[in-house]
Scaffold this motif. Structure first.
Motif, PDB file in Angstrom:
ATOM      1  N   ALA A  18       0.828  -1.214   0.000  1.00 25.70           N
ATOM      2  CA  ALA A  18       0.000   0.000   0.000  1.00 25.70           C
ATOM      3  C   ALA A  18       0.857   1.257   0.000  1.00 25.70           C
ATOM      4  N   GLN A  19       1.912   1.269   0.789  1.00 25.71           N
ATOM      5  CA  GLN A  19       2.794   2.440   0.856  1.00 25.71           C
ATOM      6  C   GLN A  19       3.533   2.636  -0.462  1.00 25.71           C
ATOM      7  N   LEU A  20       4.020   1.547  -1.044  1.00 25.99           N
ATOM      8  CA  LEU A  20       4.722   1.653  -2.322  1.00 25.99           C
ATOM      9  C   LEU A  20       3.759   2.101  -3.413  1.00 25.99           C
ATOM     10  N   ARG A  21       2.555   1.550  -3.443  1.00 31.73           N
ATOM     11  CA  ARG A  21       1.555   1.954  -4.437  1.00 31.73           C
ATOM     12  C   ARG A  21       1.297   3.462  -4.361  1.00 31.73           C
ATOM     13  N   GLU A  22       1.147   3.992  -3.160  1.00 34.46           N
ATOM     14  CA  GLU A  22       0.892   5.420  -2.989  1.00 34.46           C
ATOM     15  C   GLU A  22       2.034   6.267  -3.546  1.00 34.46           C
ATOM     16  N   VAL A  23       3.257   5.880  -3.241  1.00 35.35           N
ATOM     17  CA  VAL A  23       4.430   6.613  -3.734  1.00 35.35           C
ATOM     18  C   VAL A  23       4.500   6.535  -5.260  1.00 35.35           C
ATOM     19  N   LEU A  25       2.010   5.974  -7.408  1.00 38.94           N
ATOM     20  CA  LEU A  25       0.917   6.734  -8.026  1.00 38.94           C
ATOM     21  C   LEU A  25       1.248   8.224  -8.099  1.00 38.94           C
ATOM     22  N   LYS A  26       1.849   8.760  -7.053  1.00 33.21           N
ATOM     23  CA  LYS A  26       2.275  10.174  -7.064  1.00 33.21           C
ATOM     24  C   LYS A  26       3.335  10.400  -8.131  1.00 33.21           C
ATOM     25  N   LEU A  27       4.303   9.481  -8.203  1.00 32.42           N
ATOM     26  CA  LEU A  27       5.360   9.594  -9.211  1.00 32.42           C
ATOM     27  C   LEU A  27       4.765   9.586 -10.616  1.00 32.42           C
ATOM     28  N   ALA A  28       3.863   8.653 -10.877  1.00 28.59           N
ATOM     29  CA  ALA A  28       3.274   8.538 -12.213  1.00 28.59           C
ATOM     30  C   ALA A  28       2.525   9.804 -12.605  1.00 28.59           C
ATOM     31  N   ALA A  29       1.724  10.333 -11.688  1.00 30.17           N
ATOM     32  CA  ALA A  29       0.953  11.545 -11.985  1.00 30.17           C
ATOM     33  C   ALA A  29       1.874  12.719 -12.315  1.00 30.17           C
ATOM     34  N   SER A  30       2.917  12.890 -11.534  1.00 29.93           N
ATOM     35  CA  SER A  30       3.854  13.998 -11.779  1.00 29.93           C
ATOM     36  C   SER A  30       4.641  13.781 -13.061  1.00 29.93           C
ATOM     37  N   SER A  31       5.054  12.561 -13.310  1.00 30.99           N
ATOM     38  CA  SER A  31       5.874  12.263 -14.485  1.00 30.99           C
ATOM     39  C   SER A  31       5.105  12.471 -15.775  1.00 30.99           C
ATOM     40  N   GLU A  34       5.369  15.882 -17.372  1.00 40.14           N
ATOM     41  CA  GLU A  34       6.653  16.367 -17.895  1.00 40.14           C
ATOM     42  C   GLU A  34       6.583  16.504 -19.415  1.00 40.14           C
ATOM     43  N   GLU A  35       7.245  17.529 -19.921  1.00 40.10           N
ATOM     44  CA  GLU A  35       7.168  17.853 -21.346  1.00 40.10           C
ATOM     45  C   GLU A  35       7.602  16.697 -22.247  1.00 40.10           C
ATOM     46  N   GLY A  36       8.655  15.994 -21.915  1.00 38.35           N
ATOM     47  CA  GLY A  36       9.182  14.943 -22.789  1.00 38.35           C
ATOM     48  C   GLY A  36       8.611  13.568 -22.536  1.00 38.35           C
ATOM     49  N   CYS A  37       7.608  13.462 -21.676  1.00 35.27           N
ATOM     50  CA  CYS A  37       6.996  12.172 -21.367  1.00 35.27           C
ATOM     51  C   CYS A  37       5.931  11.851 -22.409  1.00 35.27           C
ATOM     52  N   LEU A  38       6.102  10.755 -23.123  1.00 39.02           N
ATOM     53  CA  LEU A  38       5.116  10.337 -24.117  1.00 39.02           C
ATOM     54  C   LEU A  38       4.140   9.312 -23.539  1.00 39.02           C
ATOM     55  N   THR A  39       4.629   8.467 -22.647  1.00 38.04           N
ATOM     56  CA  THR A  39       3.802   7.446 -21.995  1.00 38.04           C
ATOM     57  C   THR A  39       4.376   7.168 -20.619  1.00 38.04           C
ATOM     58  N   TYR A  40       3.506   7.008 -19.640  1.00 37.61           N
ATOM     59  CA  TYR A  40       3.948   6.645 -18.284  1.00 37.61           C
ATOM     60  C   TYR A  40       2.806   5.877 -17.634  1.00 37.61           C
ATOM     61  N   VAL A  41       2.932   4.557 -17.573  1.00 41.24           N
ATOM     62  CA  VAL A  41       1.858   3.706 -17.088  1.00 41.24           C
ATOM     63  C   VAL A  41       2.370   2.852 -15.936  1.00 41.24           C
ATOM     64  N   LEU A  42       1.627   2.863 -14.853  1.00 41.57           N
ATOM     65  CA  LEU A  42       1.939   2.044 -13.682  1.00 41.57           C
ATOM     66  C   LEU A  42       1.034   0.815 -13.686  1.00 41.57           C
ATOM     67  N   ARG A  78      13.822   8.705  -2.611  1.00 40.52           N
ATOM     68  CA  ARG A  78      14.026   8.787  -1.155  1.00 40.52           C
ATOM     69  C   ARG A  78      12.934   8.038  -0.409  1.00 40.52           C
ATOM     70  N   ALA A  79      11.685   8.266  -0.786  1.00 39.54           N
ATOM     71  CA  ALA A  79      10.557   7.656  -0.083  1.00 39.54           C
ATOM     72  C   ALA A  79      10.483   6.154  -0.320  1.00 39.54           C
ATOM     73  N   ALA A  80      10.742   5.722  -1.544  1.00 40.38           N
ATOM     74  CA  ALA A  80      10.540   4.320  -1.899  1.00 40.38           C
ATOM     75  C   ALA A  80      11.631   3.395  -1.385  1.00 40.38           C
ATOM     76  N   LYS A  81      12.807   3.927  -1.057  1.00 39.60           N
ATOM     77  CA  LYS A  81      13.874   3.011  -0.647  1.00 39.60           C
ATOM     78  C   LYS A  81      13.514   2.226   0.609  1.00 39.60           C
ATOM     79  N   THR A  82      12.617   2.742   1.411  1.00 39.08           N
ATOM     80  CA  THR A  82      12.137   2.026   2.589  1.00 39.08           C
ATOM     81  C   THR A  82      11.236   0.859   2.193  1.00 39.08           C
ATOM     82  N   PHE A  83      10.527   0.984   1.076  1.00 36.21           N
ATOM     83  CA  PHE A  83       9.508   0.023   0.687  1.00 36.21           C
ATOM     84  C   PHE A  83       9.949  -0.978  -0.384  1.00 36.21           C
TER      85      PHE A  83
END
Length: 97
Positions: A18-23, A25-31, A34-42, A78-83
């Motif tokens: 659950a903690q990793l999924r949350e981190v 999901l935030k990464l995917a939304a922000s990524s 980004e201007e050069g992002c063509l696809t980013y799917v989790l 930083r956040a994900a290294k714990t999970f």
């Protein structure tokens, strides 16, 4: 255009799905913004709740470098290294259009 595809296989530590999924999901939304992002799917495994796959396509090397230097990506690392128990990342070239 020479795009760069990234496939990242992430295995979370047991009990931290659950903690990793949350981190992630935030990464995917922000990524995706980004201007050069063509696809980013989790993706999340149906059989192993701690297993995730990221499928990314970037416009070029500069776009990928910008992503890796972005504050949201550094915060994710930083956040994900714990999970995360294991992280395998594959940089792929497209062989056909």
């Amino acid at each position: 255009m020479e795009t760069i595809t990234i496939v990242a296989l992430l295995k979370g530590r047991e009990g931290y799905a659950a903690q990793l999924r949350e981190v992630l999901l935030k990464l995917a939304a922000s990524s995706r913004s980004e201007e050069g992002c063509l696809t980013y799917v989790l993706h999340e495994s149906r059989s192993c709740p701690e297993q995730f796959v990221l499928y990314e396509v970037w416009k070029n090397e500069a776009a990928l470098a910008g992503h890796l230097d972005a504050s949201h990506y550094r915060a994710y690392r930083r956040a994900a290294k714990t999970f995360i128990d294991r992280r395998d990342v594959y940089r792929l070239n497209t062989l056909s259009n």
